[in-house]
Scaffold this motif. Structure first.
Motif, PDB file in Angstrom:
ATOM      1  N   THR A 185       0.825  -1.216   0.000  1.00 46.87           N
ATOM      2  CA  THR A 185       0.000   0.000   0.000  1.00 46.87           C
ATOM      3  C   THR A 185       0.859   1.266   0.000  1.00 46.87           C
ATOM      4  OG1 THR A 185      -0.142  -0.133   2.421  1.00 46.87           O
ATOM      5  CG2 THR A 185      -1.928  -1.130   1.146  1.00 46.87           C
ATOM      6  N   MET A 186       2.023   1.213   0.667  1.00 39.96           N
ATOM      7  CA  MET A 186       2.927   2.366   0.651  1.00 39.96           C
ATOM      8  C   MET A 186       3.451   2.600  -0.770  1.00 39.96           C
ATOM      9  SD  MET A 186       6.199   3.213   3.094  1.00 39.96           S
ATOM     10  CE  MET A 186       5.121   3.233   4.538  1.00 39.96           C
ATOM     11  N   ALA A 187       3.785   1.534  -1.471  1.00 38.69           N
ATOM     12  CA  ALA A 187       4.251   1.657  -2.854  1.00 38.69           C
ATOM     13  C   ALA A 187       3.154   2.253  -3.727  1.00 38.69           C
ATOM     14  CB  ALA A 187       4.682   0.295  -3.380  1.00 38.69           C
ATOM     15  N   SER A 188       1.910   1.790  -3.483  1.00 38.96           N
ATOM     16  CA  SER A 188       0.781   2.321  -4.249  1.00 38.96           C
ATOM     17  C   SER A 188       0.613   3.815  -4.012  1.00 38.96           C
ATOM     18  CB  SER A 188      -0.500   1.581  -3.858  1.00 38.96           C
ATOM     19  OG  SER A 188      -1.626   2.175  -4.466  1.00 38.96           O
ATOM     20  N   ASN A 189       0.688   4.248  -2.761  1.00 36.47           N
ATOM     21  CA  ASN A 189       0.531   5.673  -2.442  1.00 36.47           C
ATOM     22  C   ASN A 189       1.651   6.514  -3.041  1.00 36.47           C
ATOM     23  OD1 ASN A 189      -1.880   5.725  -0.987  1.00 36.47           O
ATOM     24  ND2 ASN A 189      -0.879   5.066   0.912  1.00 36.47           N
ATOM     25  N   ILE A 190       2.875   5.997  -3.002  1.00 29.33           N
ATOM     26  CA  ILE A 190       4.013   6.739  -3.545  1.00 29.33           C
ATOM     27  C   ILE A 190       3.880   6.886  -5.057  1.00 29.33           C
ATOM     28  CG2 ILE A 190       6.498   6.638  -3.969  1.00 29.33           C
ATOM     29  CD1 ILE A 190       6.812   5.413  -1.190  1.00 29.33           C
ATOM     30  N   ILE A 191       3.483   5.813  -5.732  1.00 31.24           N
ATOM     31  CA  ILE A 191       3.325   5.867  -7.193  1.00 31.24           C
ATOM     32  C   ILE A 191       2.267   6.903  -7.581  1.00 31.24           C
ATOM     33  CG2 ILE A 191       2.497   4.575  -9.195  1.00 31.24           C
ATOM     34  CD1 ILE A 191       3.810   2.088  -7.969  1.00 31.24           C
ATOM     35  N   VAL A 192       1.128   6.868  -6.897  1.00 31.97           N
ATOM     36  CA  VAL A 192       0.066   7.835  -7.202  1.00 31.97           C
ATOM     37  C   VAL A 192       0.538   9.261  -6.908  1.00 31.97           C
ATOM     38  CG1 VAL A 192      -2.209   8.646  -6.494  1.00 31.97           C
ATOM     39  CG2 VAL A 192      -1.816   6.216  -6.886  1.00 31.97           C
ATOM     40  N   LEU A 193       1.258   9.442  -5.816  1.00 32.74           N
ATOM     41  CA  LEU A 193       1.746  10.768  -5.444  1.00 32.74           C
ATOM     42  C   LEU A 193       2.708  11.308  -6.505  1.00 32.74           C
ATOM     43  CD1 LEU A 193       1.804  12.995  -3.302  1.00 32.74           C
ATOM     44  CD2 LEU A 193       3.713  11.783  -2.210  1.00 32.74           C
ATOM     45  N   VAL A 194       3.622  10.462  -6.980  1.00 33.95           N
ATOM     46  CA  VAL A 194       4.590  10.894  -7.996  1.00 33.95           C
ATOM     47  C   VAL A 194       3.886  11.242  -9.303  1.00 33.95           C
ATOM     48  CG1 VAL A 194       6.513  10.136  -9.440  1.00 33.95           C
ATOM     49  CG2 VAL A 194       6.521   9.640  -6.987  1.00 33.95           C
ATOM     50  N   ILE A 195       3.006  10.345  -9.749  1.00 29.83           N
ATOM     51  CA  ILE A 195       2.304  10.586 -11.012  1.00 29.83           C
ATOM     52  C   ILE A 195       1.406  11.817 -10.909  1.00 29.83           C
ATOM     53  CG2 ILE A 195       0.603   9.656 -12.636  1.00 29.83           C
ATOM     54  CD1 ILE A 195       1.663   6.867 -11.994  1.00 29.83           C
ATOM     55  N   GLY A 196       0.654  11.914  -9.813  1.00 31.08           N
ATOM     56  CA  GLY A 196      -0.248  13.048  -9.640  1.00 31.08           C
ATOM     57  C   GLY A 196       0.489  14.374  -9.567  1.00 31.08           C
ATOM     58  N   THR A 197       1.597  14.402  -8.820  1.00 33.00           N
ATOM     59  CA  THR A 197       2.380  15.636  -8.705  1.00 33.00           C
ATOM     60  C   THR A 197       2.974  16.035 -10.051  1.00 33.00           C
ATOM     61  OG1 THR A 197       2.944  15.091  -6.416  1.00 33.00           O
ATOM     62  CG2 THR A 197       4.310  16.743  -7.524  1.00 33.00           C
ATOM     63  N   THR A 198       3.475  15.058 -10.806  1.00 27.12           N
ATOM     64  CA  THR A 198       4.041  15.335 -12.128  1.00 27.12           C
ATOM     65  C   THR A 198       2.987  15.914 -13.070  1.00 27.12           C
ATOM     66  OG1 THR A 198       5.634  13.530 -11.871  1.00 27.12           O
ATOM     67  CG2 THR A 198       5.234  14.339 -14.106  1.00 27.12           C
ATOM     68  N   LEU A 199       1.808  15.290 -13.082  1.00 28.10           N
ATOM     69  CA  LEU A 199       0.727  15.784 -13.940  1.00 28.10           C
ATOM     70  C   LEU A 199       0.260  17.169 -13.502  1.00 28.10           C
ATOM     71  CD1 LEU A 199      -1.414  12.551 -14.435  1.00 28.10           C
ATOM     72  CD2 LEU A 199       0.071  13.669 -16.101  1.00 28.10           C
ATOM     73  N   ARG A 200       0.257  17.404 -12.207  1.00 27.66           N
ATOM     74  CA  ARG A 200      -0.163  18.716 -11.711  1.00 27.66           C
ATOM     75  C   ARG A 200       0.806  19.803 -12.158  1.00 27.66           C
ATOM     76  NH1 ARG A 200      -0.189  20.889  -5.516  1.00 27.66           N
ATOM     77  NH2 ARG A 200      -1.410  22.778  -5.876  1.00 27.66           N
ATOM     78  N   GLN A 201       2.102  19.525 -12.064  1.00 24.11           N
ATOM     79  CA  GLN A 201       3.102  20.502 -12.502  1.00 24.11           C
ATOM     80  C   GLN A 201       3.026  20.721 -14.013  1.00 24.11           C
ATOM     81  OE1 GLN A 201       6.814  18.930 -11.052  1.00 24.11           O
ATOM     82  NE2 GLN A 201       6.534  19.751  -8.986  1.00 24.11           N
ATOM     83  N   LEU A 202       2.774  19.637 -14.753  1.00 20.44           N
ATOM     84  CA  LEU A 202       2.679  19.753 -16.205  1.00 20.44           C
ATOM     85  C   LEU A 202       1.493  20.613 -16.604  1.00 20.44           C
ATOM     86  CD1 LEU A 202       3.599  18.934 -19.032  1.00 20.44           C
ATOM     87  CD2 LEU A 202       2.191  16.881 -18.828  1.00 20.44           C
ATOM     88  N   THR A 203       0.321  20.367 -16.024  1.00 19.84           N
ATOM     89  CA  THR A 203      -0.851  21.172 -16.359  1.00 19.84           C
ATOM     90  C   THR A 203      -0.670  22.624 -15.926  1.00 19.84           C
ATOM     91  OG1 THR A 203      -1.890  20.444 -14.282  1.00 19.84           O
ATOM     92  CG2 THR A 203      -2.458  19.228 -16.285  1.00 19.84           C
ATOM     93  N   ALA A 204       0.038  22.836 -14.800  1.00 18.90           N
ATOM     94  CA  ALA A 204       0.295  24.211 -14.349  1.00 18.90           C
ATOM     95  C   ALA A 204       1.175  24.946 -15.348  1.00 18.90           C
ATOM     96  CB  ALA A 204       0.953  24.195 -12.973  1.00 18.90           C
ATOM     97  N   ARG A 205       2.182  24.249 -15.877  1.00 25.67           N
ATOM     98  CA  ARG A 205       3.060  24.882 -16.869  1.00 25.67           C
ATOM     99  C   ARG A 205       2.308  25.173 -18.159  1.00 25.67           C
ATOM    100  NH1 ARG A 205       9.222  22.448 -16.679  1.00 25.67           N
ATOM    101  NH2 ARG A 205       9.624  22.903 -14.471  1.00 25.67           N
ATOM    102  N   LEU A 206       1.480  24.230 -18.583  1.00 31.38           N
ATOM    103  CA  LEU A 206       0.695  24.448 -19.794  1.00 31.38           C
ATOM    104  C   LEU A 206      -0.258  25.623 -19.615  1.00 31.38           C
ATOM    105  CD1 LEU A 206      -0.131  20.752 -20.802  1.00 31.38           C
ATOM    106  CD2 LEU A 206       1.454  22.303 -21.941  1.00 31.38           C
ATOM    107  N   ARG A 207      -0.872  25.700 -18.442  1.00 29.35           N
ATOM    108  CA  ARG A 207      -1.789  26.798 -18.166  1.00 29.35           C
ATOM    109  C   ARG A 207      -1.039  28.129 -18.152  1.00 29.35           C
ATOM    110  NH1 ARG A 207      -3.746  24.698 -14.149  1.00 29.35           N
ATOM    111  NH2 ARG A 207      -2.566  25.678 -12.473  1.00 29.35           N
TER     112      ARG A 207
END
Length: 341
Positions: free
Chosen positions: A118-140
């Motif tokens: 479950t820790m691995a699952s949370n870390i993976i989601v956190l990394v992917i979500g943070t990356t996508l958030r930064q990407l959309t922020a840059r695009l915006r």
């Protein structure tokens, strides 16, 4: 399509988040589908995963990061990050054990191994979500910056075009003023020509582009006005060449060069004072040439606001244009080439 408005509403309604979590849920449903005989069991397990993954992501990304990490409180941010990760991962593991028991099955892994998964699952989601958030922020931000630049360009173009009218009017009124006492009839005729030119500027130049026929008519009226003023002292040669029909261009671009030719044309008494205007279309190019003889003048007297404005407008409207200026032996030649769409 107003992309700026689309980005605004996607961000305002957090639709990006909705798309991400829907995709995340069904992706793992497809991945783990072969491991479950009953699809309902799989859907329930994935709902539990989804809830704790979301708690981990939002608590760290929207609380720990802005409140502590971005304010340089790195140690506290690290402690909270690890604490949240441990708590949510443990909570997810315990919840999965309870769901498994509730479904009438025996957990196949010890609790500590469940926590690791479950820790691995949370870390993976956190990394992917943070990356996508930064990407959309840059695009915006890129979209917003492009919109700001576009609005600044439009505002500058409107300002430059607005300056053309008073500049031309100032010169024309001066001409009429000197003619009133010298030749009242000629001054009256000049005023009629001037009214035609002002009517064009008032009603036809409000659009971003006009037809080449309208631009030609405006230039021809201006030349007629100047010929009335200068009389036989200046010889004017005007040559429209090629198929000067069926295309549009920005208004009030050519007038500055024509006005400059009349403003600085020579005033010789023993030789010809000549202005030559050639408008030519060459396939996908429009070329305008303005030639005049001139007497040497102090450099401070050459040019003016009209030429400065049109140079800047050309940079903004036609980045691929070429402007060739030749000053040699008492003659001045300006050739403007604009690509046609």
């Amino acid at each position: 399509m107003n992309t700026e408005r689309i980005w605004f509403w996607l961000d305002r309604l957090k639709l990006f988040h909705l798309f991400f979590w829907i995709f995340h849920y069904f992706f793992w449903v497809i991945v783990y589908r072969p491991m479950y005989k009953d699809s309902t069991d799989l859907y329930m397990v994935m709902v539990v995963y989804e809830i704790f993954n979301m708690i981990t992501f939002y608590s760290i990304s929207y609380w720990v990061a802005p409140r502590f990490y971005h304010r340089d409180r790195y140690f506290l941010a690290l402690v909270l990050f690890l604490l949240i990760l441990i708590v949510t991962s443990t909570g997810l593991a315990l919840s999965l054990v309870q769901v498994t028991l509730w479904l009438g099955k025996t957990p196949t892994y010890p609790l500590i191994l469940f926590i690791g998964y479950t820790m691995a699952s949370n870390i993976i989601v956190l990394v992917i979500g943070t990356t996508l958030r930064q990407l959309t922020a840059r695009l915006r931000m890129a979209g917003t910056a492009a919109a700001v630049r576009r609005k600044q360009t439009e505002a500058e173009l409107q300002y430059l075009k607005a300056q053309v009218n008073p500049h031309f009017l100032f010169n024309a009124i001066n001409s009429v003023y000197f003619l009133i006492k010298k030749d009242p009839d000629l001054a009256s005729e000049t005023l009629i020509k001037l009214s035609d030119l002002l009517r064009f500027q008032l009603y036809d130049c409000s659009e971003d582009t006009i037809t080449i026929e309208q631009e030609r008519e405006y230039l021809e009226n201006y030349m007629a006005l100047e010929k009335l003023r200068k009389g036989d002292r200046v010889m004017l040669e005007y040559s429209p060449e090629g198929d000067l029909h069926g295309f549009r261009m920005a208004p009030l671009v050519l007038i500055a060069f024509l006005e400059n030719a009349f403003k600085f044309v020579s005033n010789y008494t023993d030789r010809e004072n000549l202005i030559r205007v050639i408008l030519r279309r060459e396939e996908k190019l429009f070329r305008a040439s303005f030639y005049n003889t001139y007497e040497p003048l102090p450099s401070a007297m050459v040019g003016g606001i009209g030429i400065r404005n049109v140079r800047r407008r050309l940079e903004l409207l036609y980045p691929d244009h070429t402007l060739d200026v030749r000053d040699e032996r008492g003659t001045y030649l300006v050739t403007l080439t604009i690509p046609l769409a």
